[in-house]
Design a protein around this motif. Structure first.
Motif, PDB file in Angstrom:
ATOM      1  N   LEU A 186      -5.245  12.057  -7.739  1.00  0.00           N
ATOM      2  CA  LEU A 186      -5.309  11.289  -6.495  1.00  0.00           C
ATOM      3  C   LEU A 186      -5.587   9.817  -6.784  1.00  0.00           C
ATOM      4  CD1 LEU A 186      -5.326  11.355  -3.363  1.00  0.00           C
ATOM      5  CD2 LEU A 186      -7.815  11.603  -3.512  1.00  0.00           C
ATOM      6  N   PHE A 187      -6.524   9.545  -7.680  1.00  0.00           N
ATOM      7  CA  PHE A 187      -6.844   8.155  -8.016  1.00  0.00           C
ATOM      8  C   PHE A 187      -5.632   7.454  -8.636  1.00  0.00           C
ATOM      9  CE2 PHE A 187     -11.090   9.074  -6.934  1.00  0.00           C
ATOM     10  CZ  PHE A 187     -11.819   7.890  -6.932  1.00  0.00           C
ATOM     11  N   ALA A 188      -4.888   8.186  -9.471  1.00  0.00           N
ATOM     12  CA  ALA A 188      -3.697   7.595 -10.087  1.00  0.00           C
ATOM     13  C   ALA A 188      -2.636   7.293  -9.035  1.00  0.00           C
ATOM     14  CB  ALA A 188      -3.136   8.543 -11.145  1.00  0.00           C
ATOM     15  N   LEU A 189      -2.434   8.210  -8.085  1.00  0.00           N
ATOM     16  CA  LEU A 189      -1.461   7.977  -7.021  1.00  0.00           C
ATOM     17  C   LEU A 189      -1.846   6.772  -6.174  1.00  0.00           C
ATOM     18  CD1 LEU A 189      -0.722  11.617  -5.761  1.00  0.00           C
ATOM     19  CD2 LEU A 189       0.763  10.155  -7.137  1.00  0.00           C
ATOM     20  N   ALA A 190      -3.154   6.571  -6.000  1.00  0.00           N
ATOM     21  CA  ALA A 190      -3.635   5.446  -5.191  1.00  0.00           C
ATOM     22  C   ALA A 190      -3.635   4.128  -5.962  1.00  0.00           C
ATOM     23  CB  ALA A 190      -5.034   5.742  -4.671  1.00  0.00           C
ATOM     24  N   GLY A 191      -3.278   4.183  -7.245  1.00  0.00           N
ATOM     25  CA  GLY A 191      -3.223   2.964  -8.035  1.00  0.00           C
ATOM     26  C   GLY A 191      -4.543   2.532  -8.615  1.00  0.00           C
ATOM     27  N   ALA A 192      -5.554   3.430  -8.551  1.00  0.00           N
ATOM     28  CA  ALA A 192      -6.882   3.045  -9.038  1.00  0.00           C
ATOM     29  C   ALA A 192      -6.943   2.954 -10.551  1.00  0.00           C
ATOM     30  CB  ALA A 192      -7.933   4.043  -8.535  1.00  0.00           C
TER      31      ALA A 192
ATOM     32  N   ALA B 261       3.671  11.469 -14.269  1.00  0.00           N
ATOM     33  CA  ALA B 261       4.349  10.525 -13.385  1.00  0.00           C
ATOM     34  C   ALA B 261       3.356   9.679 -12.604  1.00  0.00           C
ATOM     35  CB  ALA B 261       5.266  11.282 -12.431  1.00  0.00           C
ATOM     36  N   ALA B 262       2.254  10.285 -12.180  1.00  0.00           N
ATOM     37  CA  ALA B 262       1.247   9.532 -11.430  1.00  0.00           C
ATOM     38  C   ALA B 262       0.519   8.543 -12.323  1.00  0.00           C
ATOM     39  CB  ALA B 262       0.252  10.494 -10.786  1.00  0.00           C
ATOM     40  N   ALA B 263       0.255   8.937 -13.556  1.00  0.00           N
ATOM     41  CA  ALA B 263      -0.467   8.062 -14.480  1.00  0.00           C
ATOM     42  C   ALA B 263       0.404   6.916 -14.978  1.00  0.00           C
ATOM     43  CB  ALA B 263      -0.984   8.874 -15.671  1.00  0.00           C
ATOM     44  N   GLN B 264       1.752   7.096 -14.948  1.00  0.00           N
ATOM     45  CA  GLN B 264       2.670   6.071 -15.440  1.00  0.00           C
ATOM     46  C   GLN B 264       3.763   5.825 -14.395  1.00  0.00           C
ATOM     47  OE1 GLN B 264       3.644   6.632 -19.837  1.00  0.00           O
ATOM     48  NE2 GLN B 264       2.945   8.690 -19.302  1.00  0.00           N
ATOM     49  N   PRO B 265       3.408   5.254 -13.263  1.00  0.00           N
ATOM     50  CA  PRO B 265       4.383   5.111 -12.171  1.00  0.00           C
ATOM     51  C   PRO B 265       5.559   4.210 -12.504  1.00  0.00           C
ATOM     52  CG  PRO B 265       2.387   3.887 -11.689  1.00  0.00           C
ATOM     53  CD  PRO B 265       2.090   4.719 -12.905  1.00  0.00           C
TER      54      PRO B 265
ATOM     55  N   LEU C 157      -2.937   7.088   6.338  1.00  0.00           N
ATOM     56  CA  LEU C 157      -2.953   7.317   4.894  1.00  0.00           C
ATOM     57  C   LEU C 157      -1.894   8.354   4.510  1.00  0.00           C
ATOM     58  CD1 LEU C 157      -4.618   6.250   2.500  1.00  0.00           C
ATOM     59  CD2 LEU C 157      -6.138   8.223   2.776  1.00  0.00           C
ATOM     60  N   GLU C 158      -1.828   9.450   5.258  1.00  0.00           N
ATOM     61  CA  GLU C 158      -0.826  10.478   4.966  1.00  0.00           C
ATOM     62  C   GLU C 158       0.587   9.965   5.200  1.00  0.00           C
ATOM     63  OE1 GLU C 158      -1.021  14.309   6.680  1.00  0.00           O
ATOM     64  OE2 GLU C 158      -2.738  14.972   5.473  1.00  0.00           O
ATOM     65  N   GLN C 159       0.745   9.094   6.170  1.00  0.00           N
ATOM     66  CA  GLN C 159       2.072   8.583   6.506  1.00  0.00           C
ATOM     67  C   GLN C 159       2.500   7.415   5.632  1.00  0.00           C
ATOM     68  OE1 GLN C 159       1.630   7.724  10.676  1.00  0.00           O
ATOM     69  NE2 GLN C 159       2.037   9.854  11.301  1.00  0.00           N
ATOM     70  N   GLY C 160       1.629   7.004   4.714  1.00  0.00           N
ATOM     71  CA  GLY C 160       1.969   5.901   3.820  1.00  0.00           C
ATOM     72  C   GLY C 160       1.842   4.533   4.456  1.00  0.00           C
ATOM     73  N   ARG C 161       1.104   4.443   5.572  1.00  0.00           N
ATOM     74  CA  ARG C 161       0.946   3.163   6.278  1.00  0.00           C
ATOM     75  C   ARG C 161      -0.396   2.495   5.996  1.00  0.00           C
ATOM     76  NH1 ARG C 161       0.561   3.435  11.457  1.00  0.00           N
ATOM     77  NH2 ARG C 161       0.177   5.675  11.693  1.00  0.00           N
ATOM     78  N   ALA C 162      -1.250   3.158   5.214  1.00  0.00           N
ATOM     79  CA  ALA C 162      -2.543   2.572   4.838  1.00  0.00           C
ATOM     80  C   ALA C 162      -2.534   2.341   3.334  1.00  0.00           C
ATOM     81  CB  ALA C 162      -3.682   3.499   5.239  1.00  0.00           C
ATOM     82  N   ARG C 163      -2.590   1.114   2.923  1.00  0.00           N
ATOM     83  CA  ARG C 163      -2.475   0.773   1.511  1.00  0.00           C
ATOM     84  C   ARG C 163      -3.843   0.566   0.866  1.00  0.00           C
ATOM     85  NH1 ARG C 163       2.417   2.688   0.531  1.00  0.00           N
ATOM     86  NH2 ARG C 163       3.960   1.846   1.996  1.00  0.00           N
TER      87      ARG C 163
ATOM     88  N   ASN D  22       6.050   8.009  -0.920  1.00  0.00           N
ATOM     89  CA  ASN D  22       4.747   8.326  -0.329  1.00  0.00           C
ATOM     90  C   ASN D  22       4.133   9.537  -1.025  1.00  0.00           C
ATOM     91  OD1 ASN D  22       2.530   8.218   1.397  1.00  0.00           O
ATOM     92  ND2 ASN D  22       3.511   9.487   2.953  1.00  0.00           N
ATOM     93  N   ASP D  23       4.045   9.493  -2.338  1.00  0.00           N
ATOM     94  CA  ASP D  23       3.494  10.624  -3.088  1.00  0.00           C
ATOM     95  C   ASP D  23       2.034  10.870  -2.748  1.00  0.00           C
ATOM     96  OD1 ASP D  23       5.664  11.619  -4.469  1.00  0.00           O
ATOM     97  OD2 ASP D  23       5.493  10.153  -6.071  1.00  0.00           O
ATOM     98  N   LEU D  24       1.294   9.785  -2.444  1.00  0.00           N
ATOM     99  CA  LEU D  24      -0.115   9.954  -2.089  1.00  0.00           C
ATOM    100  C   LEU D  24      -0.236  10.785  -0.806  1.00  0.00           C
ATOM    101  CD1 LEU D  24      -3.132   9.297  -2.422  1.00  0.00           C
ATOM    102  CD2 LEU D  24      -2.713   7.190  -1.137  1.00  0.00           C
ATOM    103  N   GLY D  25       0.519  10.415   0.219  1.00  0.00           N
ATOM    104  CA  GLY D  25       0.472  11.156   1.471  1.00  0.00           C
ATOM    105  C   GLY D  25       0.980  12.580   1.323  1.00  0.00           C
ATOM    106  N   ASP D  26       2.052  12.755   0.537  1.00  0.00           N
ATOM    107  CA  ASP D  26       2.596  14.100   0.327  1.00  0.00           C
ATOM    108  C   ASP D  26       1.585  15.000  -0.377  1.00  0.00           C
ATOM    109  OD1 ASP D  26       4.943  13.281   1.501  1.00  0.00           O
ATOM    110  OD2 ASP D  26       5.990  12.928  -0.399  1.00  0.00           O
TER     111      ASP D  26
END
Length: 288
Positions: free
Chosen positions: A86-92, A187-191, A56-62, A4-8
């Motif tokens: 943030l965009f990279a963590l969200a997979g954008a 790491a975020a750019a290359q998950p 979103l913070e808890q990693g339950r919103a994808r 849950n790197d996005l939420g963290d």
């Protein structure tokens, strides 16, 4: 990368802001029971429900939409680097970046450029943050890195794990933290980059400082700055560094350390380069 790197990341940045930072009304009474902003305050600023932001913070919103991501960036006062992270963590952007072709070999033309720099220390690293080539002055300036096996030849790894790096970098903690921040971005750019994941895992286990710094979720990208070193032959050095992206080799970048013309640091680099060119002493004929 964690689960849950996005939420963290959102939680860490929320904790680093106060209502005063954002012009929110001061709270009366006994005071706040949470560090930084409340989830509801971030949600209000971003124009989303508190329930959704909590998920979103808890990693339950994808898969948050780009509109939501942009709103969160504005609400949390993200700079350009934090926005991209943030965009990279969200997979954008991660899928596009992972599909790009990367080369881990140093092209002859780049080798020629490196070798042409007689009074500058320069090296090229790949998308795995591995040094794929350096010039003679770089090898003299960082012999402990240059002599490592290829799979271990990382400036970040050496800085955080080799005790000798603490003697070379005159402000070791600042340099080490910069490498941690840069590793977060990579790491975020290359998950799905297993090399970077393995490096993070090794640093987690072997570096006393890395786990705490990693948990701060700080991201910073430096393309220029000043590095202060101490070398056993050249002495104290203050070198300007510049980072250049190799357009013909996606994923590769060149880092160049240089000193102003006529400065004490340039003269010490000249001394080091001259020292490195000295031939080994000839054997006495009696020993032949």
């Amino acid at each position: 990368m964690g689960k849950n790197d996005l939420g963290d990341f959102l939680r860490a940045r929320r904790a680093g802001l106060t209502p005063d930072d954002l012009g929110l009304p001061a709270e009366s009474g006994a005071g706040r029971r949470v560090a930084g902003l409340r989830r509801g305050e971030v949600a209000q600023l971003a124009g989303v429900s508190t329930e959704y932001y909590t998920r979103l913070e808890q990693g339950r919103a994808r898969q948050p939409s780009e509109q939501v991501l942009r709103a969160l960036c504005d609400a949390l006062r993200f700079d350009d680097i934090e926005r991209r992270h943030l965009f990279a963590l969200a997979g954008a952007t991660a899928e596009r970046l992972d599909r790009a072709e990367h080369s881990s070999r140093l092209r002859p033309a780049l080798r020629q450029v490196l070798d042409s720099m007689e009074l500058a220390s320069a090296f090229v690293s790949d998308r795995n943050l591995t040094v794929v080539g350096g010039n003679a002055l770089w090898a003299l300036l960082f012999p402990d890195v240059a002599e490592l096996p290829r799979r271990e030849r990382s400036m970040a790894r050496w800085t955080l794990l080799d005790p000798r790096a603490r003697l070379v970098w005159r402000d070791w903690e600042r340099v080490a933290r910069d490498y941690v921040h840069g590793l977060r971005l990579a790491a975020a750019a290359q998950p799905r980059n297993q090399h970077i994941a393995n490096l993070i895992g090794e640093l987690m286990m072997r570096s006393p400082e890395f786990p705490a710094w990693w948990s701060e979720h700080r991201v910073r990208e430096r393309s220029t700055g000043l590095k202060r070193l101490r070398h056993p032959v050249a002495g104290d050095l203050e070198l300007q560094y510049e980072i250049f992206t190799a357009v013909a080799d996606p994923g590769q970048s060149m880092v160049v350390y240089s000193a102003p013309a006529g400065s004490p640091s340039q003269e010490r680099l000249r001394l080091l380069a001259s020292w490195g060119r000295e031939p080994a002493p000839a054997r006495d004929s009696a020993e032949s």
